[in-house]
Design a protein around this motif. Sequence first.
Motif, PDB file in Angstrom:
ATOM      1  N   TYR A 132      29.961  50.852  48.405  1.00  0.00           N
ATOM      2  CA  TYR A 132      28.530  51.142  48.305  1.00  0.00           C
ATOM      3  C   TYR A 132      28.264  52.279  47.322  1.00  0.00           C
ATOM      4  CZ  TYR A 132      26.951  48.056  52.058  1.00  0.00           C
ATOM      5  OH  TYR A 132      26.626  46.956  52.803  1.00  0.00           O
ATOM      6  N   SER A 133      29.114  53.294  47.361  1.00  0.00           N
ATOM      7  CA  SER A 133      28.931  54.455  46.487  1.00  0.00           C
ATOM      8  C   SER A 133      28.995  54.066  45.015  1.00  0.00           C
ATOM      9  CB  SER A 133      29.992  55.509  46.810  1.00  0.00           C
ATOM     10  OG  SER A 133      29.751  56.708  46.110  1.00  0.00           O
ATOM     11  N   ALA A 134      29.800  53.066  44.687  1.00  0.00           N
ATOM     12  CA  ALA A 134      29.902  52.600  43.303  1.00  0.00           C
ATOM     13  C   ALA A 134      28.569  52.060  42.791  1.00  0.00           C
ATOM     14  CB  ALA A 134      30.977  51.523  43.194  1.00  0.00           C
ATOM     15  N   TYR A 135      27.690  51.676  43.722  1.00  0.00           N
ATOM     16  CA  TYR A 135      26.367  51.166  43.356  1.00  0.00           C
ATOM     17  C   TYR A 135      25.263  52.187  43.639  1.00  0.00           C
ATOM     18  CZ  TYR A 135      28.581  46.645  42.709  1.00  0.00           C
ATOM     19  OH  TYR A 135      29.384  45.614  42.258  1.00  0.00           O
ATOM     20  N   GLY A 136      25.653  53.434  43.810  1.00  0.00           N
ATOM     21  CA  GLY A 136      24.671  54.508  43.944  1.00  0.00           C
ATOM     22  C   GLY A 136      24.148  54.739  45.343  1.00  0.00           C
ATOM     23  N   ILE A 137      24.746  54.104  46.353  1.00  0.00           N
ATOM     24  CA  ILE A 137      24.332  54.324  47.743  1.00  0.00           C
ATOM     25  C   ILE A 137      25.324  55.279  48.386  1.00  0.00           C
ATOM     26  CG2 ILE A 137      23.989  53.251  50.004  1.00  0.00           C
ATOM     27  CD1 ILE A 137      23.037  50.756  48.552  1.00  0.00           C
ATOM     28  N   ILE A 192      26.111  44.892  44.982  1.00  0.00           N
ATOM     29  CA  ILE A 192      25.115  45.456  45.895  1.00  0.00           C
ATOM     30  C   ILE A 192      23.756  45.617  45.211  1.00  0.00           C
ATOM     31  CG2 ILE A 192      24.537  47.427  47.360  1.00  0.00           C
ATOM     32  CD1 ILE A 192      26.858  45.768  48.426  1.00  0.00           C
ATOM     33  N   THR A 193      23.762  45.976  43.946  1.00  0.00           N
ATOM     34  CA  THR A 193      22.497  46.118  43.214  1.00  0.00           C
ATOM     35  C   THR A 193      21.757  44.790  43.151  1.00  0.00           C
ATOM     36  OG1 THR A 193      23.365  47.937  41.874  1.00  0.00           O
ATOM     37  CG2 THR A 193      21.431  46.765  41.024  1.00  0.00           C
TER      38      THR A 193
END
Length: 256
Positions: free
Chosen positions: A41-46, A136-137
Amino acid sequence: MKAVILAGGFGTRISEETTLRPKPMVEIGGLPILWHILKLYSAYGINDFIVCCGYKGYIIKEYFANYFLHTSDVTFDMKENKMTVHDSVAEPWRVTLVDTGEATGTAGRLRRIARYVNDEEAFCMTYGDGLADVDITALIEFHKSHGKIATLTTVQPVARFGALGIDGTEIRSFQEKPGGEGGWVNGGFFVLSPKIFADITDDTQMFEREPIEALVARREVHAFHHRGFWQAMDTLRDRQYLEKLWSTGKAPWKTW
C-alpha cells in the motif's frame, strides 16, 4: 486515504505457524506478511493504517512498538543505559492497532474501527494474509468512477491440480497447473464507502456474507478484475511458495 487490515483471525488452517503468533505475523523472507502488505500500500502512497487485531494481537503491538529493534542493528550501552539504532529505515507509516476481540466476525471487526474512517470519503480494506501485485491507484480510481458503496478485487487463482482435455477415453491435452480455474473469486483488496457500516448490525457477522450479500442485492458492489499475481497464505504449502518467490528474487508483489 486510509487502509484497514483484518488481522484478528485464528489461522487454524496454518496452525503449524499460528500456535504462537497470529497469521499476519508469519514471516516471508524474515518479515511478517503484514509488513509486506503495508509496503504494498505504501508504494501507492497509502501510509495510514488501521489494523484490526484479535488472536494474539499483543504480538502485533509489540512488533510495532519495537519496530527498530526488529529491523535495524542496535548497540546497547549497559553502563550508560542507552540504546543506539544504526542505519534505521523509517517507514512513513502511521499504524493504529485496535483490539477488535478474538471471536468477532470480519464484519464485526470492521464495525469496531468505524470511528477511525467515518470521516473518509472512502477507505481501502484487505485481509492480513494475502499478497498481490494489484495496482492500488487504479483500484481506487475505478471505485471513484462508479460511485457505489463497495469495490471488490476479483482474481482467478491458479488451479491446484492439473487439467485434462478428454475425448472419450483419449487424453487430448494436459496442463500441469492452468493459469485460472475459470471463475472469478474474492481476492480481498476492497475499497469501501463508510456507508458500508449501515449494513453491519452485529459483531458476529462475516463481511463476506450478510453485508456483502445485502449490497449485492442493491447493486452496490462492483468488481475490479485483477489478472496479475495473487496468493493467499492459507496453508503451510502457501507460505513455502511465497517464501520461495521472495528468496529467489521473483516476488511479484514487491512493487516498491
